[in-house]
Design a protein around this motif. Structure first.
Motif, PDB file in Angstrom:
ATOM      1  N   GLN A  82     102.659  17.620  31.887  1.00 41.91           N
ATOM      2  CA  GLN A  82     101.981  18.746  32.539  1.00 41.91           C
ATOM      3  C   GLN A  82     102.890  19.958  32.712  1.00 41.91           C
ATOM      4  O   GLN A  82     102.803  20.665  33.721  1.00 41.91           O
ATOM      5  N   VAL A  83     103.748  20.218  31.744  1.00 46.14           N
ATOM      6  CA  VAL A  83     104.514  21.468  31.704  1.00 46.14           C
ATOM      7  C   VAL A  83     103.615  22.485  31.007  1.00 46.14           C
ATOM      8  O   VAL A  83     103.377  22.398  29.801  1.00 46.14           O
ATOM      9  N   THR A  84     103.091  23.437  31.762  1.00 46.03           N
ATOM     10  CA  THR A  84     102.026  24.300  31.257  1.00 46.03           C
ATOM     11  C   THR A  84     102.451  25.742  31.004  1.00 46.03           C
ATOM     12  O   THR A  84     101.712  26.490  30.376  1.00 46.03           O
ATOM     13  N   ASP A  85     103.618  26.152  31.477  1.00 44.24           N
ATOM     14  CA  ASP A  85     104.035  27.545  31.307  1.00 44.24           C
ATOM     15  C   ASP A  85     104.442  27.804  29.849  1.00 44.24           C
ATOM     16  O   ASP A  85     105.344  27.138  29.338  1.00 44.24           O
ATOM     17  N   PRO A  86     103.808  28.772  29.157  1.00 44.84           N
ATOM     18  CA  PRO A  86     104.115  29.001  27.743  1.00 44.84           C
ATOM     19  C   PRO A  86     105.574  29.359  27.490  1.00 44.84           C
ATOM     20  O   PRO A  86     106.159  28.927  26.485  1.00 44.84           O
ATOM     21  N   GLN A  87     106.170  30.137  28.387  1.00 46.53           N
ATOM     22  CA  GLN A  87     107.579  30.521  28.194  1.00 46.53           C
ATOM     23  C   GLN A  87     108.478  29.292  28.247  1.00 46.53           C
ATOM     24  O   GLN A  87     109.406  29.151  27.448  1.00 46.53           O
ATOM     25  N   ASN A  88     108.208  28.404  29.187  1.00 48.49           N
ATOM     26  CA  ASN A  88     109.018  27.191  29.301  1.00 48.49           C
ATOM     27  C   ASN A  88     108.839  26.279  28.094  1.00 48.49           C
ATOM     28  O   ASN A  88     109.812  25.756  27.541  1.00 48.49           O
ATOM     29  N   VAL A  89     107.585  26.065  27.675  1.00 46.53           N
ATOM     30  CA  VAL A  89     107.346  25.194  26.526  1.00 46.53           C
ATOM     31  C   VAL A  89     107.964  25.788  25.268  1.00 46.53           C
ATOM     32  O   VAL A  89     108.575  25.075  24.454  1.00 46.53           O
ATOM     33  N   GLY A  90     107.862  27.109  25.093  1.00 44.84           N
ATOM     34  CA  GLY A  90     108.481  27.757  23.946  1.00 44.84           C
ATOM     35  C   GLY A  90     109.988  27.594  23.941  1.00 44.84           C
ATOM     36  O   GLY A  90     110.598  27.286  22.908  1.00 44.84           O
ATOM     37  N   ALA A  91     110.613  27.785  25.107  1.00 41.22           N
ATOM     38  CA  ALA A  91     112.063  27.613  25.207  1.00 41.22           C
ATOM     39  C   ALA A  91     112.467  26.167  24.938  1.00 41.22           C
ATOM     40  O   ALA A  91     113.506  25.898  24.320  1.00 41.22           O
TER      41      ALA A  91
END
Length: 264
Positions: free
Chosen positions: A124-133
């Motif tokens: 449930q990691v939903t932040d696009p910036q975090n997933v992209g990084a």
């Protein structure tokens, strides 16, 4: 490998123109676009994407694209303002934007368990910036792939693709309905699941032994959900001698990937 009962033992841790063509009228801003030079370049390189559906670039970027890829029949020259009007507000597009076909999801069985291999699972990691990084770090440290939950993960376009700087096209990603069942399947395929939580008793370096490992990370606010944690073979923490209690999830993923890559 731990038995099923051991994996469910909560005590293991406390937790990718034609230049004479007239410009089209802009469409409504859409989250189907990829923007930013590195993200668009990587998507055009990825044969799995197929032909681009639409490609907008400034005159200078259009020249660079055609030098790199040859003639692109879907390439349209456009000024920065027209490109921006097709994208979400604030998108830093660097003079290029691409509407591409979707990427196919990998299957869990595609991930071959071999010594030193590493997978990431995001709960449930939903932040696009975090997933992209995280995808960018996974590519940098040679991870075999990333596993996401189908209903609680962002699309691989937009801000996520920009943050990943091309890694979206290079890292296989499996989207599954149930993470706990996915862990069970991966364990049967020879993987060992290690969940990351600050409440664990042992450091990650003490837990890693060179066996193929799935590193499971939870969301920043809630961490791993209880059932996902219970399905891990073991829980581990990233030591923080400075006394600060937590790390951004993308930073934690980079640290964990570095630690897992060291024996390799």
């Amino acid at each position: 490998m731990a038995s099923h009962s051991e994996r469910n033992d909560p005590r293991k841790g406390r937790k990718q123109q034609f230049h004479g063509r007239p410009q089209r009228r802009p469409e409504t801003a859409s989250d189907d676009w990829i923007w930013g030079w590195h993200a668009v370049e990587a998507a055009l390189e990825n044969a799995a994407r197929g032909a681009p559906l639409r490609l907008l670039a400034t005159a200078e970027r259009a020249r660079q694209l055609e030098q790199r890829f040859g003639k692109l029949t879907t390439l349209e020259t456009a000024d920065n303002q027209l490109i921006a009007r097709n994208l979400p507000q604030g998108a830093v597009h660097q003079g290029v934007a691409l509407r591409a076909g979707p990427l196919e999801s990998a299957e869990l069985e595609d991930f071959v368990a071999e010594r030193g291999a590493v997978l990431l699972m995001l709960d449930q990691v939903t932040d696009p910036q975090n997933v992209g990084a995280i995808l960018r770090s996974a590519a940098a440290f040679g991870a075999k792939g990333v596993i996401l939950q189908e209903r609680h993960a962002p699309r691989f376009t937009g801000a996520l693709a920009k943050a990943a700087a091309g890694a979206v096209e290079r890292i296989p990603v499996a989207r599954v309905i149930n993470l706990s069942r996915a862990i069970e399947t991966l364990v049967e395929l020879g993987w060992r699941a290690v969940g990351l939580t600050g409440a664990a008793e042992r450091d990650l370096a003490q837990v890693l032994d060179g066996a193929p490992v799935v590193l499971v990370l939870g969301s920043e606010g809630e961490g791993m959900r209880r059932l996902v944690a219970e399905h891990c073979d073991e829980l581990a923490k990233i030591p923080m001698p400075g006394g600060f209690e937590s790390l951004n999830v993308s930073t934690a993923a980079a640290v964990a990937l570095y630690e897992a890559a060291r024996p390799r």
